[in-house]
Write a protein that holds these residues in place. Structure first.
Motif, PDB file in Angstrom:
ATOM      1  N   ASP A   1      38.622  18.105 -22.318  1.00 54.33           N
ATOM      2  CA  ASP A   1      40.179  18.884 -21.258  1.00 54.33           C
ATOM      3  C   ASP A   1      39.700  19.265 -19.887  1.00 54.33           C
ATOM      4  O   ASP A   1      39.117  18.996 -19.495  1.00 54.33           O
ATOM      5  CB  ASP A   1      39.713  19.900 -21.829  1.00 54.33           C
ATOM      6  N   THR A   2      41.317  18.489 -19.335  1.00 57.75           N
ATOM      7  CA  THR A   2      40.747  18.505 -18.072  1.00 57.75           C
ATOM      8  C   THR A   2      40.991  19.150 -17.079  1.00 57.75           C
ATOM      9  O   THR A   2      40.991  19.285 -15.667  1.00 57.75           O
ATOM     10  CB  THR A   2      42.238  17.685 -17.101  1.00 57.75           C
ATOM     11  N   ARG A   3      41.175  20.273 -17.603  1.00 61.64           N
ATOM     12  CA  ARG A   3      40.257  21.918 -16.456  1.00 61.64           C
ATOM     13  C   ARG A   3      38.602  22.051 -16.822  1.00 61.64           C
ATOM     14  O   ARG A   3      38.215  22.617 -16.399  1.00 61.64           O
ATOM     15  CB  ARG A   3      40.917  23.307 -17.521  1.00 61.64           C
ATOM     16  N   SER A   4      38.417  21.025 -18.164  1.00 55.98           N
ATOM     17  CA  SER A   4      36.125  21.429 -17.831  1.00 55.98           C
ATOM     18  C   SER A   4      35.836  21.265 -17.213  1.00 55.98           C
ATOM     19  O   SER A   4      36.259  20.716 -16.202  1.00 55.98           O
ATOM     20  CB  SER A   4      36.323  20.846 -19.058  1.00 55.98           C
ATOM     21  N   PRO A   5      34.637  22.115 -16.592  1.00 56.33           N
ATOM     22  CA  PRO A   5      33.793  22.056 -15.532  1.00 56.33           C
ATOM     23  C   PRO A   5      33.116  20.444 -14.832  1.00 56.33           C
ATOM     24  O   PRO A   5      33.292  20.443 -14.053  1.00 56.33           O
ATOM     25  CB  PRO A   5      32.549  22.937 -16.129  1.00 56.33           C
ATOM     26  N   LYS A   6      33.230  20.111 -16.569  1.00 52.45           N
ATOM     27  CA  LYS A   6      32.455  18.680 -16.024  1.00 52.45           C
ATOM     28  C   LYS A   6      33.421  17.929 -15.009  1.00 52.45           C
ATOM     29  O   LYS A   6      33.047  17.082 -14.775  1.00 52.45           O
ATOM     30  CB  LYS A   6      31.916  18.060 -17.250  1.00 52.45           C
ATOM     31  N   ALA A   7      34.573  18.457 -15.740  1.00 53.99           N
ATOM     32  CA  ALA A   7      36.025  17.280 -14.975  1.00 53.99           C
ATOM     33  C   ALA A   7      35.744  17.586 -13.619  1.00 53.99           C
ATOM     34  O   ALA A   7      35.819  16.578 -12.167  1.00 53.99           O
ATOM     35  CB  ALA A   7      37.562  18.221 -14.907  1.00 53.99           C
TER      36      ALA A   7
ATOM     37  N   LEU B   1      22.877   5.117 -21.416  1.00 48.97           N
ATOM     38  CA  LEU B   1      23.808   4.048 -20.887  1.00 48.97           C
ATOM     39  C   LEU B   1      24.824   4.725 -19.199  1.00 48.97           C
ATOM     40  O   LEU B   1      24.607   5.968 -19.570  1.00 48.97           O
ATOM     41  CB  LEU B   1      25.585   4.223 -21.298  1.00 48.97           C
ATOM     42  N   ARG B   2      24.314   3.942 -18.015  1.00 51.11           N
ATOM     43  CA  ARG B   2      24.533   4.756 -17.285  1.00 51.11           C
ATOM     44  C   ARG B   2      26.058   3.978 -16.724  1.00 51.11           C
ATOM     45  O   ARG B   2      26.723   3.042 -16.818  1.00 51.11           O
ATOM     46  CB  ARG B   2      23.657   4.025 -15.601  1.00 51.11           C
ATOM     47  N   CYS B   3      26.459   5.389 -16.097  1.00 50.55           N
ATOM     48  CA  CYS B   3      27.911   4.669 -16.430  1.00 50.55           C
ATOM     49  C   CYS B   3      28.850   5.831 -14.696  1.00 50.55           C
ATOM     50  O   CYS B   3      27.821   6.124 -14.045  1.00 50.55           O
ATOM     51  CB  CYS B   3      29.031   5.378 -16.955  1.00 50.55           C
ATOM     52  N   HIS B   4      29.766   4.920 -15.045  1.00 47.16           N
ATOM     53  CA  HIS B   4      30.761   5.641 -13.432  1.00 47.16           C
ATOM     54  C   HIS B   4      32.001   6.293 -14.404  1.00 47.16           C
ATOM     55  O   HIS B   4      32.690   5.385 -15.010  1.00 47.16           O
ATOM     56  CB  HIS B   4      31.141   4.158 -12.347  1.00 47.16           C
ATOM     57  N   LEU B   5      32.074   7.033 -14.302  1.00 46.98           N
ATOM     58  CA  LEU B   5      33.347   7.492 -14.889  1.00 46.98           C
ATOM     59  C   LEU B   5      34.734   7.858 -14.558  1.00 46.98           C
ATOM     60  O   LEU B   5      34.725   8.166 -12.854  1.00 46.98           O
ATOM     61  CB  LEU B   5      32.729   9.304 -15.859  1.00 46.98           C
ATOM     62  N   GLU B   6      35.623   7.668 -14.891  1.00 48.24           N
ATOM     63  CA  GLU B   6      36.806   8.369 -14.476  1.00 48.24           C
ATOM     64  C   GLU B   6      38.077   9.402 -15.793  1.00 48.24           C
ATOM     65  O   GLU B   6      37.757   8.209 -16.703  1.00 48.24           O
ATOM     66  CB  GLU B   6      37.673   6.816 -14.303  1.00 48.24           C
ATOM     67  N   LEU B   7      38.899   9.937 -14.323  1.00 54.20           N
ATOM     68  CA  LEU B   7      39.155  10.905 -15.811  1.00 54.20           C
ATOM     69  C   LEU B   7      40.706  10.894 -15.125  1.00 54.20           C
ATOM     70  O   LEU B   7      41.442  11.072 -14.131  1.00 54.20           O
ATOM     71  CB  LEU B   7      39.256  12.337 -15.325  1.00 54.20           C
ATOM     72  N   ALA B   8      41.735  10.519 -16.396  1.00 52.38           N
ATOM     73  CA  ALA B   8      42.831  10.449 -16.074  1.00 52.38           C
ATOM     74  C   ALA B   8      44.021  11.522 -16.612  1.00 52.38           C
ATOM     75  O   ALA B   8      43.431  11.752 -17.623  1.00 52.38           O
ATOM     76  CB  ALA B   8      43.311   9.073 -16.941  1.00 52.38           C
TER      77      ALA B   8
ATOM     78  N   VAL C   1      41.457  11.621 -21.318  1.00 47.30           N
ATOM     79  CA  VAL C   1      41.184  10.449 -21.065  1.00 47.30           C
ATOM     80  C   VAL C   1      40.071   9.782 -20.418  1.00 47.30           C
ATOM     81  O   VAL C   1      40.015   9.383 -19.395  1.00 47.30           O
ATOM     82  CB  VAL C   1      41.673   9.296 -21.141  1.00 47.30           C
ATOM     83  N   LEU C   2      38.460  10.219 -20.489  1.00 50.35           N
ATOM     84  CA  LEU C   2      37.717  10.127 -19.480  1.00 50.35           C
ATOM     85  C   LEU C   2      37.184   8.142 -19.938  1.00 50.35           C
ATOM     86  O   LEU C   2      36.416   7.762 -20.975  1.00 50.35           O
ATOM     87  CB  LEU C   2      35.904  10.554 -20.126  1.00 50.35           C
ATOM     88  N   THR C   3      37.332   7.141 -18.660  1.00 46.32           N
ATOM     89  CA  THR C   3      36.758   6.010 -19.783  1.00 46.32           C
ATOM     90  C   THR C   3      35.664   6.012 -18.149  1.00 46.32           C
ATOM     91  O   THR C   3      35.199   6.334 -17.636  1.00 46.32           O
ATOM     92  CB  THR C   3      37.787   5.149 -18.322  1.00 46.32           C
ATOM     93  N   ALA C   4      34.592   5.616 -18.707  1.00 46.19           N
ATOM     94  CA  ALA C   4      32.998   5.621 -18.948  1.00 46.19           C
ATOM     95  C   ALA C   4      32.958   3.853 -18.248  1.00 46.19           C
ATOM     96  O   ALA C   4      32.534   3.408 -19.480  1.00 46.19           O
ATOM     97  CB  ALA C   4      32.089   6.048 -20.018  1.00 46.19           C
ATOM     98  N   ARG C   5      32.853   3.276 -17.658  1.00 48.17           N
ATOM     99  CA  ARG C   5      32.370   2.366 -16.884  1.00 48.17           C
ATOM    100  C   ARG C   5      30.841   1.605 -16.952  1.00 48.17           C
ATOM    101  O   ARG C   5      30.214   2.949 -16.301  1.00 48.17           O
ATOM    102  CB  ARG C   5      32.816   1.576 -15.942  1.00 48.17           C
ATOM    103  N   VAL C   6      30.301   1.603 -18.326  1.00 43.84           N
ATOM    104  CA  VAL C   6      29.154   0.871 -18.684  1.00 43.84           C
ATOM    105  C   VAL C   6      28.532  -0.238 -17.127  1.00 43.84           C
ATOM    106  O   VAL C   6      28.794  -0.720 -17.654  1.00 43.84           O
ATOM    107  CB  VAL C   6      28.868   0.635 -19.604  1.00 43.84           C
ATOM    108  N   GLN C   7      27.421   0.413 -16.321  1.00 39.20           N
ATOM    109  CA  GLN C   7      27.324  -0.431 -15.446  1.00 39.20           C
ATOM    110  C   GLN C   7      25.731  -0.837 -15.572  1.00 39.20           C
ATOM    111  O   GLN C   7      24.696  -2.023 -15.483  1.00 39.20           O
ATOM    112  CB  GLN C   7      26.747   0.579 -13.677  1.00 39.20           C
ATOM    113  N   SER C   8      24.562   0.050 -16.635  1.00 40.29           N
ATOM    114  CA  SER C   8      23.513  -0.947 -16.175  1.00 40.29           C
ATOM    115  C   SER C   8      22.801   0.404 -18.195  1.00 40.29           C
ATOM    116  O   SER C   8      23.883   0.740 -18.233  1.00 40.29           O
ATOM    117  CB  SER C   8      22.524  -0.350 -15.691  1.00 40.29           C
ATOM    118  N   ILE C   9      22.294  -0.844 -19.236  1.00 45.34           N
ATOM    119  CA  ILE C   9      22.125   0.051 -20.283  1.00 45.34           C
ATOM    120  C   ILE C   9      20.133  -0.067 -20.377  1.00 45.34           C
ATOM    121  O   ILE C   9      20.517  -0.890 -20.744  1.00 45.34           O
ATOM    122  CB  ILE C   9      22.841  -0.515 -21.400  1.00 45.34           C
TER     123      ILE C   9
END
Ligand SMILES: Cc1cc2nc3c(=O)[nH]c(=O)nc-3n(C[C@H](O)[C@H](O)[C@H](O)COP(=O)(O)O)c2cc1C
Length: 195
Positions: free
Chosen positions: A67-73, A97-104, A162-170
């Protein structure tokens, strides 16, 4: 003495873990289907369970709905760095998984994914009149929509994101009777670590 039949090559382990991430998105029974997503909150670390909806191994990306209104956003807007933690008891594999997140909240990817869920009960998760975390007098308030609201929101996508998580390291950890193993995978390469 039992023969150790585990994968011993780091490249093979990395390939396998991405295959399993792709599998877990399709299989609700897979241990990694539900993962813990940790973000930086205003008052320190924050974390919650999310469902992994898709994995794109070639791009090192994972997809989560929210939900784009959620605190995590708001947290992600402030600091897009996050860690996803997955544990599969059947495999004995933990991933960090260390990630960079992008919310669309708009665009083709969002509309096509919304089209896939809008007639399912899961769509209700994104149609509540109040934002997740809002204080209500009655637990039944805020979560449900009237049928009219639901119908119009079905067309408008509600607050689906839609949250895209770009994985930088595992960081991979295998818990095993014949010896635990740990390795890291990132842009610098692959290496064994002391568990
Ligand atoms: C099994 C399970 C699956 C969940 N899946 C998701 C999910 O895919 N996306 C999501 O935003 N929240 C999901 N949630 C709810 C979150 O854990 C969390 O309560 C909610 O997103 C609010 O988080 P926030 O206040 O940190 O934004 C799930 C919770 C559970 C228990």
């Amino acid at each position: 003495m039992l023969q150790d039949t585990r994968l011993s090559d780091l490249t093979a382990i990395e390939t396998r873990l991405w295959e399993e991430l792709a599998r877990c998105a399709r299989d609700a029974g897979h241990g990694w289907h539900r993962a813990v997503l940790a973000t930086a909150g205003e008052d320190g670390a924050d974390a919650r369970v999310v469902v992994l909806r898709e994995a794109r191994p070639a791009l090192h990306e994972l997809v989560i709905y929210t939900d784009t209104r959620s605190p995590k956003a708001r947290q992600i807007e402030h600091d897009p760095r996050a860690t996803l933690v997955c544990w599969c008891p059947d495999m004995g594999w933990q991933l960090r998984l260390r990630c960079h997140l992008e919310l669309a909240d708009d665009g083709l990817e969002v509309t096509s994914r919304w089209a896939g869920i809008r007639h399912r009960p899961a769509a209700q998760d994104y149609l509540s009149p109040l934002a997740p975390g809002s204080v209500v007098r009655d637990p039944r308030a805020g979560g449900a929509t009237s049928s009219d609201d639901a119908r119009s929101a079905c067309v408008q996508r509600g607050h689906f994101g839609v949250l895209t998580a770009r994985v930088q390291s595992i960081d991979w950890l295998e818990v095993h009777a014949q010896g635990h193993r740990r390795a890291s995978f990132d842009t610098q390469g692959r290496r064994w670590l002391v568990p």
